[in-house]
Design an enzyme around this catalytic site. Structure first.
Site, PDB file in Angstrom:
ATOM      1  N   HIS A  66       5.825   4.488  -8.460  1.00  0.00           N
ATOM      2  CA  HIS A  66       5.429   3.103  -8.190  1.00  0.00           C
ATOM      3  C   HIS A  66       4.350   2.694  -9.186  1.00  0.00           C
ATOM      4  O   HIS A  66       3.521   3.512  -9.578  1.00  0.00           O
ATOM      5  CB  HIS A  66       4.917   2.957  -6.755  1.00  0.00           C
ATOM      6  N   LYS A 118       9.235  -1.851   6.075  1.00  0.00           N
ATOM      7  CA  LYS A 118       8.248  -2.874   6.417  1.00  0.00           C
ATOM      8  C   LYS A 118       8.075  -2.920   7.935  1.00  0.00           C
ATOM      9  O   LYS A 118       9.026  -2.633   8.655  1.00  0.00           O
ATOM     10  CB  LYS A 118       8.695  -4.249   5.895  1.00  0.00           C
TER      11      LYS A 118
END
Length: 475
Positions: free
Chosen positions: A294, A175
């Site tokens: 994902h 992140k």
């Protein structure tokens, strides 16, 4: 079986429209062991009989159309048609039913998830006679599942390659997910891996944007992996997202990852598509790459209780298409997931044989006949205080990923990784000693804080963080 007099060659052709249930509702049908079975949650429009709607679902997802056609007489309709063989009211709902449909195996192309879903969840979901329709589960018979390769490698092969046993694997999504340069991104990867994590990860929308092109990211991440491996003596990895706008570009990225020797790549299987995913899984199998999957876009499809496709179906079809990891929700984090439902599809992802269990949302017994398992990935709003629950819920064969729960540590990325590693090993040790993590988990974490200042700092930061909202998709 219902008689098909008007569609058999010897009887002649009679034009016109007839009720679907005259042909496709067959409550006396005995299911074949090679049939593909589907359970649909069905909400008919007011005034439409449930039998007619169930038959319409069977018809429109197999051989039927809205009117009789003369070419019906040129085929063996009884051999190829789908059949609604059972209906049951949904408890607590006034006009909702579970419709069970059996499809002959010959309706589907071997080894093609794309063809399977195009038939079963195709145009029928827009049928006007239905207010809503949801595919709750599929039974994939061994005769059909054996036509799929499944995961490129599977859980045991991954364990052997990593030389890591007896505990969940630990990961972290870097992140902020967008905006970092490739070099700074690689630095974050290195810090997390040297701090004690097994994997780091590209987020789902990290592809090849102007601020960080894919080749630069791959190279800096590979450098981080090798440096962390040298320092720790452990095998490390980073899920390099190979998802691209074309299959050719996807292959180029996967090939480059193989050339630089990284152990694992990643694909967004729903936005990328099942055809691309199956192709990439085959490439990974042939070239020694693990494949992390994902599920971006899944909630658009599966979150509403009455319409769409349940995630257990998406998980089954991914296992068939091919993936060594698949995001599965956390139960305790920020993303949707009821405990028993989640445990049901987690078992369908990784176990070889799963019995029917309606209490966990499993409508059919599923025998995978030796197909490799897909490791569930718990990710989304989790931190060190969740570690006891995650260890108790998922067991060892799972990957627990802490993005903000690593990078948000007040001392930095490496201490954040160390805090998660210490918390995980403390929970595994306590479990192995016979302690009940569901009752004593908090005590286990507090005890571990005494000899890990990194964990103590993490516990202080996230002690008040909870995501307590009512689950939308319930049994």
């Amino acid at each position: 079986m219902s008689p098909q007099t008007e569609t058999k060659t010897g009887a002649g052709f009679k034009a016109g429209v007839k009720d679907y249930r005259l042909t496709y509702y067959t409550p006396d049908y005995q299911v074949s062991e090679t049939d593909i079975l589907a359970a649909f949650r069905m909400t008919p429009q007011p005034g439409v009989p449930a039998e007619e709607c169930g038959a319409a679902v069977a018809a429109e997802s197999s051989t039927g159309t809205w009117t009789t056609v003369w070419t019906d007489g040129l085929t063996q309709l009884d051999r190829y048609k789908g059949r609604c063989y059972d209906l049951e009211p949904v408890p607590g709902e006034s006009n909702q039913y579970i419709a069970y449909v059996a499809y002959p195996i010959d309706l589907f192309e071997e080894g093609s998830v794309t063809n399977l879903l195009t038939s079963i969840v195709g145009n029928v979901f827009g049928f006007k006679a239905l207010r809503a329709l949801r595919l709750e589960d599929l039974r994939i018979p061994p005769a059909y599942s054996k036509t799929f390769w499944g995961p490129p490698h599977g859980i045991q092969v991954e364990r052997d390659r990593l030389n890591k046993y007896g505990r969940p694997l630990l990961g972290c999504t870097i992140k902020p997910k967008l905006g970092l340069s490739a070099k700074n991104y690689g630095r974050a990867v290195y810090e997390c891996l040297r701090g004690g994590l097994d994997f780091t990860k590209d987020d789902e929308n990290v592809n090849s944007q102007s601020f960080m092109r894919w080749r630069d990211r791959f190279l800096f991440c590979a450098e981080a992996i090798y440096k962390a491996q040298t320092e720790t003596g452990e095998v490390k990895g980073h899920y390099l997202n190979a998802t691209a706008g074309t299959c050719e570009e996807m292959y180029k990225r996967a090939s480059f990852a193989a050339q630089i020797g990284v152990p694992i790549i990643m694909h967004d299987y729903l936005t990328g598509g099942f055809t691309a995913n199956t192709s990439l899984a085959m490439y990974c199998r042939d070239n020694g790459l693990l494949l992390h999957i994902h599920r971006a876009m899944h909630a658009v499809i599966d979150r509403q209780r009455n319409h769409g496709i349940h995630f257990r179906v998406l998980a089954k079809t991914l296992r068939m298409s091919g993936g060594d990891h698949l995001h599965s929700g956390t139960v305790v984090g920020k993303l949707e997931g009821e405990r028993e439902v989640t445990l049901g599809f987690v078992d369908l992802m990784r176990d070889a044989y799963v019995e029917k269990d309606r209490s966990r949302g499993i409508y059919f017994t599923q025998d995978w006949c030796g197909m490799g398992g897909t490791m569930p990935v718990a990710s989304g709003g989790i931190h060190v205080w969740h570690m006891p629950a995650l260890t108790e819920i998922f067991g060892d064969d799972a990957c627990l990923q802490f993005g903000g729960g690593t990078l948000g540590h007040p001392w930095g990325n490496a201490p954040g990784a160390a805090a998660n590693r210490v918390a995980s090993e403390a929970c595994v040790q306590a479990r192995n000693e016979g302690r009940d993590l569901s009752r004593e988990g908090g005590d286990v974490i507090r005890e571990a804080c005494k000899w890990s200042p990194e964990l103590a700092a993490a516990c202080e930061v996230w002690k008040e963080i909870k995501f307590e909202f009512e689950t939308i998709d319930k049994l």
